[in-house]
Write a protein that holds these residues in place. Structure first.
Motif, short mmCIF file in Angstrom:
data_model
loop_
_atom_site.label_atom_id
_atom_site.label_comp_id
_atom_site.label_asym_id
_atom_site.label_seq_id
_atom_site.Cartn_x
_atom_site.Cartn_y
_atom_site.Cartn_z
N ARG A 56 -4.92 -47.80 -15.30
CA ARG A 56 -5.97 -46.79 -15.49
C ARG A 56 -6.23 -46.47 -16.96
NH1 ARG A 56 -5.06 -41.77 -11.87
NH2 ARG A 56 -6.43 -40.98 -13.49
N VAL A 58 -4.70 -44.66 -19.12
CA VAL A 58 -4.48 -43.27 -19.54
C VAL A 58 -3.42 -43.22 -20.64
CG1 VAL A 58 -3.64 -41.00 -18.76
CG2 VAL A 58 -5.08 -42.38 -17.25
N LYS A 151 -9.30 -43.66 -26.39
CA LYS A 151 -9.87 -43.01 -25.20
C LYS A 151 -10.91 -41.97 -25.61
CE LYS A 151 -5.96 -41.30 -23.54
NZ LYS A 151 -5.11 -40.56 -22.62
N GLY A 215 -12.83 -39.27 -20.02
CA GLY A 215 -11.47 -39.26 -20.55
C GLY A 215 -10.99 -37.85 -20.81
N ALA A 217 -8.18 -38.63 -19.05
CA ALA A 217 -7.35 -39.05 -17.91
C ALA A 217 -8.15 -39.58 -16.74
CB ALA A 217 -6.49 -37.86 -17.44
N SER A 218 -9.44 -39.28 -16.69
CA SER A 218 -10.23 -39.61 -15.49
C SER A 218 -11.36 -40.58 -15.77
CB SER A 218 -10.79 -38.32 -14.88
OG SER A 218 -9.76 -37.44 -14.57
N GLU A 369 -7.99 -32.89 -17.39
CA GLU A 369 -6.99 -33.88 -17.83
C GLU A 369 -5.91 -34.09 -16.79
OE1 GLU A 369 -5.16 -33.46 -21.66
OE2 GLU A 369 -7.03 -32.88 -22.62
N ARG A 374 -9.10 -37.68 -10.27
CA ARG A 374 -10.31 -37.81 -11.09
C ARG A 374 -11.48 -37.06 -10.45
NH1 ARG A 374 -11.13 -43.68 -13.34
NH2 ARG A 374 -11.55 -44.26 -11.23
#
Ligand code: SF4
Ligand code: SF4
Length: 386
Positions: A56, A58, A151, A215, A217-218, A369, A374
């Protein structure tokens, strides 16, 4: 004096190719001896934001972490540890395990630094922040090598070298910093003070597979096929911006980083090595926030309405786990399960997804985050003046 940024093409995470790329980059920058001494305690600081699958994009890819660590060990730098303070509560070790970093560290016999304890430090030269709560493992080290990830970021547009140092701040104190420095500018200035205090020696950005869109994280993984390396975090982040057709001056960590003397962002103050022309490695369609706050169509809309960015939950994706509520750094949470009026633990019978109280929300995007599904996106809301 110009800042040197090594841009090393590298397609995929094949161990041999990544190793060669790191070797080439460090050689172009003058060798390890330009940054660290063999007798020093070196802390490797990857991005371990959460326990997401490696695919992913991340977290820093274990192949990049391995290549940096392997190269250091092979060159006689034997006192090496690693660590980061993840966004998720719980141990660093579990996060490192989920991200594939722990397996590499165990294989190379690199110990996890002490990120369970911390110390308050006073930094009298800080312009915005003069006090930080720093993890003990960071304080125990002589030199930090920052292994960040390429990211996007909802607050700062991008998260790169400058922002990755935030993981040296201990656990819940990161949330407190979001409350104290709620907007992109003040948060960036705090990060610059933190960088001045920590003085990481070398910055290595894993941009082989980057994250675009939602971003940090998703968002969505996207092949950029480069590793960036530099002693100057601002120049490195500025080069990331150029690769994705984003004006570096629109990124607060780059803009204020340059103003306050942390590094250079201007083209003519950066020497690119490793490639003849950056343009062949650019992705102008990379999904990142490029607009000026009120330029273009936003300028017209801005005259008629207040335009506000804010987090929104996609109901169909939400599994009602409550991680977003627990991540909210405000004492009085700005989102809650409607049925429990403030609880972070949903009961099985509950149907509703968390709801926001936008009047309280400081738009730090910690909830976005930390959402494992997501399910939180950032949208613009128009609030008409009339
Ligand atoms: S963290 Fe994501 S999935 Fe969990 S409750 Fe919040 S929005 Fe839903
Ligand atoms: S609701 Fe989300 S964006 Fe708003 S303050 Fe809490 S964590 Fe930050």
């Amino acid at each position: 004096m110009k800042s040197k940024v090594a841009v090393i093409p590298c397609q995929g995470y094949d161990e041999f190719k990544v190793n060669e790329a790191i070797k080439k980059g460090i050689s172009l920058l003058g060798g390890w001896e330009s940054f660290v001494k063999p007798e020093e305690k070196i802390l490797l600081k990857p991005n371990l934001l959460n326990r997401a699958d490696v695919e992913r994009a991340v977290t820093t890819h274990p192949a990049v972490f391995r290549a940096v660590a392997r190269n250091l060990l092979d060159n006689g730098y034997l006192n090496v540890t690693y660590g980061d303070s993840p966004g998720h509560p719980g141990s660093v070790e579990k996060t490192a395990e989920a991200c594939g970093i722990k397996a590499v560290a165990d294989d190379l016999q690199i110990a996890l630094a002490d990120f369970a304890q911390s110390k308050t430090i006073d930094y009298v030269h800080g312009r915005t922040s003069r006090r930080f709560e720093i993890s003990q493992g960071v304080l125990d080290s002589d030199a930090i090598i920052n292994i960040c990830k390429m990211k996007t970021h909802q607050l700062e547009r991008i998260t790169g070298a400058v922002k990755n140092m935030f993981g040296c701040v201990h656990g819940i104190h990161k949330g407190a910093a979001h409350v104290k420095y709620p907007d992109a500018e003040s948060f960036a200035k705090m990060l610059i003070d933190l960088n001045f205090y920590l003085k990481p020696r070398l910055h290595i950005m894993d941009g082989i597979v980057a994250m675009e869109g939602n971003g940090p994280a998703s968002g969505n993984p996207v092949n950029m096929n480069v590793i960036l390396m530099s002693g100057d975090p601002v120049a490195l982040d500025s080069t990331f911006c150029r690769l994705v057709n984003l004006n570096p001056a629109e990124v607060p960590t780059v803009y204020y980083g340059s103003i306050y003397g942390l590094g250079n962002w201007e083209n003519d103050k950066i020497e690119i090595v490793g490639v003849d022309d950056l343009i062949y490695y650019c992705n102008p369609k990379f999904d990142v926030a490029r607009e000026k706050k009120y330029s273009g169509k936003w300028a017209v809309i801005g005259r008629l309405a207040s335009v506000e960015k804010r987090p929104v939950i996609l109901k169909k994706k939400c599994i009602r786990c409550g991680a977003c509520i627990r991540a909210c750094p405000l004492e009085e949470k700005a989102l809650y399960f409607p049925e429990t009026s403030g609880s972070t633990k949903p009961r099985i019978a509950e149907k509703g997804v968390p709801v926001y109280n936008y009047k309280k929300c400081i738009k730090c995007y910690c909830c976005q985050e930390m959402c494992p599904e997501r399910a939180i996106v950032v949208k613009r809301k128009f609030i008409p003046f009339i």
